[in-house]
Write a protein that holds these residues in place. Structure first.
Motif, short mmCIF file in Angstrom:
data_model
loop_
_atom_site.label_atom_id
_atom_site.label_comp_id
_atom_site.label_asym_id
_atom_site.label_seq_id
_atom_site.Cartn_x
_atom_site.Cartn_y
_atom_site.Cartn_z
N SER A 1 2.96 -0.17 -5.68
CA SER A 1 2.90 -1.35 -6.56
C SER A 1 3.82 -1.14 -7.76
O SER A 1 3.88 -0.06 -8.34
CB SER A 1 1.46 -1.59 -7.02
N LYS A 2 4.50 -2.21 -8.12
CA LYS A 2 5.42 -2.17 -9.26
C LYS A 2 4.76 -2.71 -10.53
O LYS A 2 5.35 -2.63 -11.61
CB LYS A 2 6.68 -2.97 -8.94
N ASP B 1 6.56 -7.77 -5.95
CA ASP B 1 5.64 -6.99 -6.77
C ASP B 1 5.36 -5.59 -6.23
O ASP B 1 4.71 -4.78 -6.89
CB ASP B 1 4.31 -7.73 -6.92
N PHE B 2 5.84 -5.30 -5.01
CA PHE B 2 5.65 -3.99 -4.38
C PHE B 2 6.98 -3.52 -3.81
O PHE B 2 7.86 -4.32 -3.48
CB PHE B 2 4.62 -4.06 -3.25
N THR C 1 1.10 -10.02 -6.37
CA THR C 1 -0.19 -9.57 -6.89
C THR C 1 -0.44 -10.10 -8.28
O THR C 1 0.48 -10.34 -9.06
CB THR C 1 -0.30 -8.03 -6.88
N TYR D 1 -3.85 -10.29 -3.88
CA TYR D 1 -2.79 -9.59 -3.16
C TYR D 1 -2.43 -10.41 -1.93
O TYR D 1 -3.32 -10.86 -1.18
CB TYR D 1 -3.21 -8.19 -2.69
#
Length: 497
Positions: free
Chosen positions: A398-399, A427-428, A444, A449
């Motif tokens: 996850s970012k 987002d990932f 997310t 999610y």
């Protein structure tokens, strides 16, 4: 099954188990495994089935035979301790377990085929090695005879500990069997447990890289019964049972998360609504079980047939499947589309994987090229690309902080889809386990999610814990009425005295 040594964290157990592996994909593993499971049911009180690797559909065939769930054992998703727990957990969770039992593991692809096609990591062999499970190799005899013994010798010798203790000749003429059996046992020192003749007109249809689902095959139970009788005539079932009983003891440890509930003990249950119907059917049984262990009450619903989410829903889980094949029916259920969109907009926790993710987008283009409106939570449409997109295992990081955990949360997953979209989130970060290929994916928020990756909760149990904690928070902020509690009670206890 015999318990040998036990303490608060681990138990050493010995129980009969066997793996059915093959030289390659398409080697007949699933058909033979289903026949074997059916035959074993006639002799053994408790039969359990497992599938090596991430496949969803093969376990559905196991379930059709056994009428109980089949589970996955995947050594990319889970480490050795977790695999052994998932295989032997009933020892820890049942006060009494019958002595008359057996576990059958179906392999994946070719026996040694693993990550990236260049490693034995995450192969059926690795699962056999980590669980110390004896292996019967299903050897395809179509178009050859004695040359198959050279192939068998290669499988025996390729690893110092191959775990291969026997073979079964598949698609072999009964006339050739006695001579080949004698030579294989004499020259290779391996047991031959029988043969399977060519099963003409009894094959199972395929879609993409896997079988179609059993529910889609007309007369599937009758077909499986015919296959069982064909297999029965040529195999040494008692010998297979005997071989499974020689499996060594393994140490089964209870994972910390599996032993505790994070749900409160209030009257109102923490209801996780799980989409399950013709369009949404891809779930790992262990994912659902872990949610239950953490305190969730699973209630299934149909985005095709139901008009609303189950009463008292605290979170929504939209799994994978084939929404593109049922796009018209999903689109025409406007009530459900609105209910799910409203739930997400009101920050009810939601996990949506692959097909579930596509359902949340603006639209889906079906196989005939017709575009159908969907839930409209996420932008964009999806359509058939004519090929598999980003197929295989990935490690996902996850970012940003979100439902699954803080920034930097890592878990293992896989992608498998023909439908794709131009907008898939950022987002990932996903990375293939072999090589340097990677890409951004997924959406997310603190309660949401969605993305193509299929999650496996035991790769990082924190993501399941976070999901249930978020559902708990939703429940406390949104208590249901007394009438709603009465409705749930009536639903749960309908038909009981």
């Amino acid at each position: 099954m015999k318990c040998l040594v036990q303490d608060s964290q681990a138990v050493s157990v010995r129980f009969p188990r066997i793996m059915i592996a093959a030289e390659k994909s398409g080697g007949g593993k699933t058909l033979f495994t289903c026949a074997l499971l059916s035959l074993l049911k006639e002799k053994i009180q408790e039969v359990r089935a497992f599938k090596c690797g991430p496949d969803y559909i093969d376990p559905m065939f196991h379930r059709t035979v056994l009428e109980i769930p089949s589970r996955n054992l995947d050594s990319f998703f889970a480490d050795g301790d977790t695999l052994r727990y998932l295989l032997g957990r009933e020892v820890l969770e049942m006060e009494k377990f019958p002595e008359s039992r057996i576990a059958v593991l179906e392999g994946v692809m070719g026996f040694y085929d693993g990550l990236g096609g260049v490693s034995e990591r995450s192969s059926a062999w690795e699962v056999a090695d980590l669980t110390d499970t004896p292996v019967i190799l299903l050897v395809d005899m179509k178009g050859r005879s004695l040359s198959a013994l050279a192939s068998i010798k290669g499988f025996l010798d390729y690893k110092e500990k191959s775990h291969v203790t026997g073979v079964i000749f598949n698609r072999l003429s009964p006339m050739l069997y006695p001579g080949l059996k004698e030579r294989a046992e004499r020259e290779l020192g391996i047991r031959v447990f029988g043969y399977v003749p060519e099963l003409k007109n009894l094959t199972l249809e395929s879609r993409h890289l896997g079988l179609v689902m059993p529910e889609e095959i007309l007369g599937i139970r009758e077909r499986l019964d015919l296959i069982k009788e064909k297999v029965r005539a040529g195999i040494n079932l008692d010998g297979i049972i005997e071989e499974s009983g020689r499996a060594a003891e393994i140490v089964v440890k209870l994972p910390e998360a599996a032993g505790r509930s994070i749900s409160d003990q209030s009257t109102q249950k923490t209801v996780v609504a799980v989409a399950k119907d013709e369009a949404f059917c891809f779930y790992y049984e262990d994912n659902l079980d872990l949610l239950k262990k953490l305190g969730a009450e699973i209630q299934y619903f149909s985005p095709i047939h139901d008009r609303n989410l189950p009463e008292g829903t605290c979170a929504v889980y939209l799994g994978g499947g084939y929404p593109e094949l049922h796009a018209k029916a999903l689109s025409e259920n406007i009530s459900m589309r609105n209910a799910i969109r409203q739930a997400v907009m009101e920050e009810m926790p939601c996990i949506a994987e692959c097909g579930g993710y596509l359902y949340l987008k603006d639209s889906i283009v079906d196989p005939d090229g017709v575009e159908w409106p969907m839930a409209g939570v996420l932008p964009g449409s999806s359509r058939d690309t004519g090929k598999l997109g980003r197929f295989g295992y990935i490690t996902v990081t996850s970012k940003k902080e979100g439902l699954l955990g803080p920034a930097g949360t890592e878990f293992r997953a896989h992608e498998f889809h023909h439908w794709d979209s131009e907008e898939n989130g950022t987002d990932f970060a996903a990375k293939k386990p072999v090589g340097t290929r990677g890409w951004d994916c997924g959406y997310t928020t603190e309660s949401f999610y969605a993305g193509f990756p299929h999650l496996y909760f035991y790769s990082n149990v924190k993501i399941a814990e976070n999901f249930i904690k978020c559902a708990e928070t939703w429940k406390k902020k949104n208590p249901i009425s007394e009438a709603g509690l009465e409705w749930i009670f009536a639903r749960n206890y309908e038909g009981t005295e």
